[in-house]
Design a protein around this motif. Structure first.
Motif, PDB file in Angstrom:
ATOM      1  N   MET A   1      21.364 -24.958 -20.166  1.00 40.81           N
ATOM      2  CA  MET A   1      20.293 -25.340 -19.235  1.00 40.81           C
ATOM      3  C   MET A   1      19.833 -24.121 -18.450  1.00 40.81           C
ATOM      4  O   MET A   1      20.627 -23.243 -18.121  1.00 40.81           O
ATOM      5  CB  MET A   1      20.819 -26.389 -18.249  1.00 40.81           C
ATOM      6  CG  MET A   1      21.117 -27.735 -18.861  1.00 40.81           C
ATOM      7  SD  MET A   1      19.655 -28.552 -19.522  1.00 40.81           S
ATOM      8  CE  MET A   1      18.975 -29.254 -18.014  1.00 40.81           C
ATOM      9  N   PRO A   2      18.543 -24.108 -18.102  1.00 40.14           N
ATOM     10  CA  PRO A   2      18.076 -23.026 -17.224  1.00 40.14           C
ATOM     11  C   PRO A   2      18.780 -23.130 -15.874  1.00 40.14           C
ATOM     12  O   PRO A   2      19.179 -24.221 -15.468  1.00 40.14           O
ATOM     13  CB  PRO A   2      16.577 -23.320 -17.068  1.00 40.14           C
ATOM     14  CG  PRO A   2      16.268 -24.512 -17.893  1.00 40.14           C
ATOM     15  CD  PRO A   2      17.522 -25.087 -18.423  1.00 40.14           C
ATOM     16  N   SER A   3      18.906 -22.012 -15.195  1.00 46.94           N
ATOM     17  CA  SER A   3      19.484 -22.082 -13.858  1.00 46.94           C
ATOM     18  C   SER A   3      18.480 -22.758 -12.932  1.00 46.94           C
ATOM     19  O   SER A   3      17.288 -22.837 -13.217  1.00 46.94           O
ATOM     20  CB  SER A   3      19.804 -20.680 -13.360  1.00 46.94           C
ATOM     21  OG  SER A   3      18.616 -19.934 -13.291  1.00 46.94           O
ATOM     22  N   LEU A   4      18.995 -23.283 -11.816  1.00 46.23           N
ATOM     23  CA  LEU A   4      18.112 -23.950 -10.859  1.00 46.23           C
ATOM     24  C   LEU A   4      17.218 -22.927 -10.183  1.00 46.23           C
ATOM     25  O   LEU A   4      17.699 -21.895  -9.718  1.00 46.23           O
ATOM     26  CB  LEU A   4      18.938 -24.663  -9.782  1.00 46.23           C
ATOM     27  CG  LEU A   4      19.554 -26.007 -10.128  1.00 46.23           C
ATOM     28  CD1 LEU A   4      20.251 -26.572  -8.902  1.00 46.23           C
ATOM     29  CD2 LEU A   4      18.492 -26.974 -10.618  1.00 46.23           C
ATOM     30  N   PRO A   5      15.917 -23.202 -10.098  1.00 50.57           N
ATOM     31  CA  PRO A   5      15.062 -22.314  -9.310  1.00 50.57           C
ATOM     32  C   PRO A   5      15.508 -22.338  -7.850  1.00 50.57           C
ATOM     33  O   PRO A   5      16.169 -23.281  -7.411  1.00 50.57           O
ATOM     34  CB  PRO A   5      13.667 -22.935  -9.463  1.00 50.57           C
ATOM     35  CG  PRO A   5      13.750 -23.861 -10.617  1.00 50.57           C
ATOM     36  CD  PRO A   5      15.176 -24.303 -10.704  1.00 50.57           C
TER      37      PRO A   5
END
Lengths: 390, 390
Positions: A1-5
């Protein structure tokens, strides 16, 4: 998963959990809760509300009540709200109003329209914690303004304005959440004068104003200033489940509020607005509000009468002229948050005061709501609280 | 008065006026409008909806239906939506869902949670203009991704991801607004792969998916990726006036969405959610959707059949497999915005295509909605459009 903005990460950290965790407490049926700011469900005008929905959905406008609708809100509802505000001493044109999905949305629309990240917001301290969250979410810098038993201190507000140049001052001047305090007329005039001189807007959040149990109404700050966003709601005198509120906005910001409202949810539930119009067309709202006042007055009196025998010596508390809340300060050294655990073991709940502070919290404070429970339940709950405090 | 803060000034400038001005056009009763994306009110299941509200307000949960409620939404409604999504090929747990005040709110919650000012959002071009507004409101930088008659071009998307590193890609892959196009399964897999490789989230906006008039369903992008926010709505298969939508969110962002939802309006109308549960408990939703499909299929066919004799030679248009919209491109040199003035003089309306473009608009395009009017009204409106185009 992408990291949290960064924003999502910050949001996870916004102190939203207190309210939500507290609402969760209410679900334990054996807990007598003075925590939530809930109106008493047995006082809802259920017959009147049912009749209103029936008339809307059986009437000639039934299909329109299920369709998309204008962003600003139902024109008849705006006219009815404007008339009621005008009658309460706040001259209002229907065009001044935007109907919102509860007054919580009105607050967030004003926040969306006015607060760039880093903008300064002044708040009375302590104050409504969901307002603090809304400002935090917008990335605002919050400056707490101290007050006393009459509410915010105008000299302290003037000092904050001079030093921090806030864009907004947020206040619940009538039967405040959480303190129950009411700002006197002279201080309201001072707030209006300070706002005018400082180029500052004011958000006057007034969900409780009609719930007065003692004394005479005080005119809204908005009656003496054109820089005020006046926020109102059907949640406390009608029913919160319909999520109907409104904002009376200065003309120059209203178009921005409408754009923000359109992005937020296009418009508020068409059918709930139509039902409110149908309800207001036939109901005796003043008589209903009088019933609420009588019932809540007794509940306030029951709670305030019990407190001297329940709280430790040296405690202080407010005896509010209206609204829903008593604000308690325990003697120095008490921590209301850890006391809550003990209280829950005794099947009684309240809200610790700390989350209501933007600045340094007074951990000896707590908020008690007297509206949700019957006088008998309040007496039982006060006994349990006393036992927890032993 | 204080001057407007920068944000409010920017908001006034956000291109919100097209939609709002267009909704205003609908109020002229003599105008046959193909402008709004409104469902047909005569197809609302009015009897079913009236019965649902009656049962809620006459039942044992009536007072609870008027009270404050959990931010995430009614637990039964979440379970019913999850079951329906699972049945449509998107395995969903009720805990994956947040009920929203229409899917417009779901979009703005995702925007609130993920987009810091300056963040990049990729969008298919053209796209839903209220989505563009929501991103503009958040201060995002919008990058348009070109496509063709099958929707967004995956190679172009990969190129945008490599060059601009967007946080989000927004798409309406099924019966798109405004084009009516549907992204084929192979391209959906490509989008999922590009998102995974690029650390990008996807917003899959699917208000129209159940309104298919031809061909077989294509599985949602969300069925093949954990990075997708899947947005749904009761507005097109139920009724938009209830403002009921939902977002199926990746687990890591869901807490942030709930915080944003709480700030937005605490929760969606308790009574409208309860009425939806009551409706879904007894209604044959599939039969209702089948009725909608049959009626809308005939309307699409009526419009598409009329276009060759109405539009100038050299025009092209989509013949959508579902949804609400036909997308028209007039020959080079036509300007749909100025044509609208002529069309209104002939008492017919459409939406010029330009506002749907994030980048350079194609001014020869326009959008026609075929759902709101009867086949007879569509034929009359097409005649008027033909006269305006002479």
């Amino acid at each position: 998963m992408p990291s949290l903005p960064p924003l999502a990460a910050r949001l996870q950290g916004v102190a939203s959990s207190p309210v939500r965790d507290l609402l969760a407490l209410l679900e334990r049926p054996d807990v007598l809760s003075f925590a939530g700011g809930l109106p008493a469900p047995e006082l809802f005008d259920l017959d009147g509300v049912r009749d209103a929905y029936t008339r809307v959905l059986a009437g000639p406008g039934a299909r329109l009540a299920l369709q998309y609708a204008p962003t600003e809100g139902n024109a008849e509802l705006r006219a009815l709200v404007a008339a009621r505000l005008t009658g309460r001493g706040l001259p209002t044109d229907p065009g001044d109003l935007v109907i919102t999905t509860g007054s919580q949305q009105a607050l967030t629309l004003v926040t969306t329209a006015l607060l760039d990240p880093g903008a300064v917001v002044a708040v009375e301290s302590p104050t409504y914690l969901a307002a603090l969250q809304s400002f935090q979410l917008a990335g605002a810098r919050i400056v707490a303004v101290p007050g006393d038993e009459d509410g915010v201190d105008p000299d302290a507000l003037a000092d904050v304005v001079a030093r921090h140049r806030p864009v907004l001052f947020y206040t619940v001047p009538t039967f405040a959440n959480p303190t129950g305090r009411t700002l006197p007329a002279a201080r309201r005039a001072e707030v209006a004068r300070i706002a005018a001189a400082g180029g500052m807007r004011v958000v006057e959040d007034d969900p409780y104003g009609e719930l007065r149990y003692r004394g005479e109404p005080v005119a809204p700050i908005a009656a003496g200033s054109e820089q005020v966003f006046y926020l109102g709601s059907f949640s406390k005198i009608g029913a919160p489940g319909l999520r109907l509120g409104w904002v009376r906005s200065p003309a120059d910001v209203r178009p921005a509020l409408v754009v923000a409202k359109q992005a937020a949810d296009l418009h508020t539930s068409t059918i709930d607005q139509a039902a409110a119009v149908a309800y207001l067309a036939v109901a005796d709202v003043d008589a209903h509000v009088a019933r609420l006042r009588a019932a809540y007055r007794e509940r306030r009196d029951t709670m305030v009468a019990a407190l001297p025998s329940v709280l430790p010596a040296g405690s202080t508390w407010t005896d509010p002229d209206g609204g829903m809340f008593v604000w308690v300060r325990l003697p120095d050294g008490f921590d209301a948050a850890s006391l809550l655990t003990t209280a829950l073991a005794h099947d009684v709940a309240f809200v610790p005061g700390a989350p209501f502070y933007a600045g340094e919290p007074d951990r000896a404070t707590l908020r008690l709501s007297f509206t949700t429970n019957s006088p008998e339940a309040i007496q039982e709950g006060m006994k349990r609280l006393g036992a927890a405090l032993v």
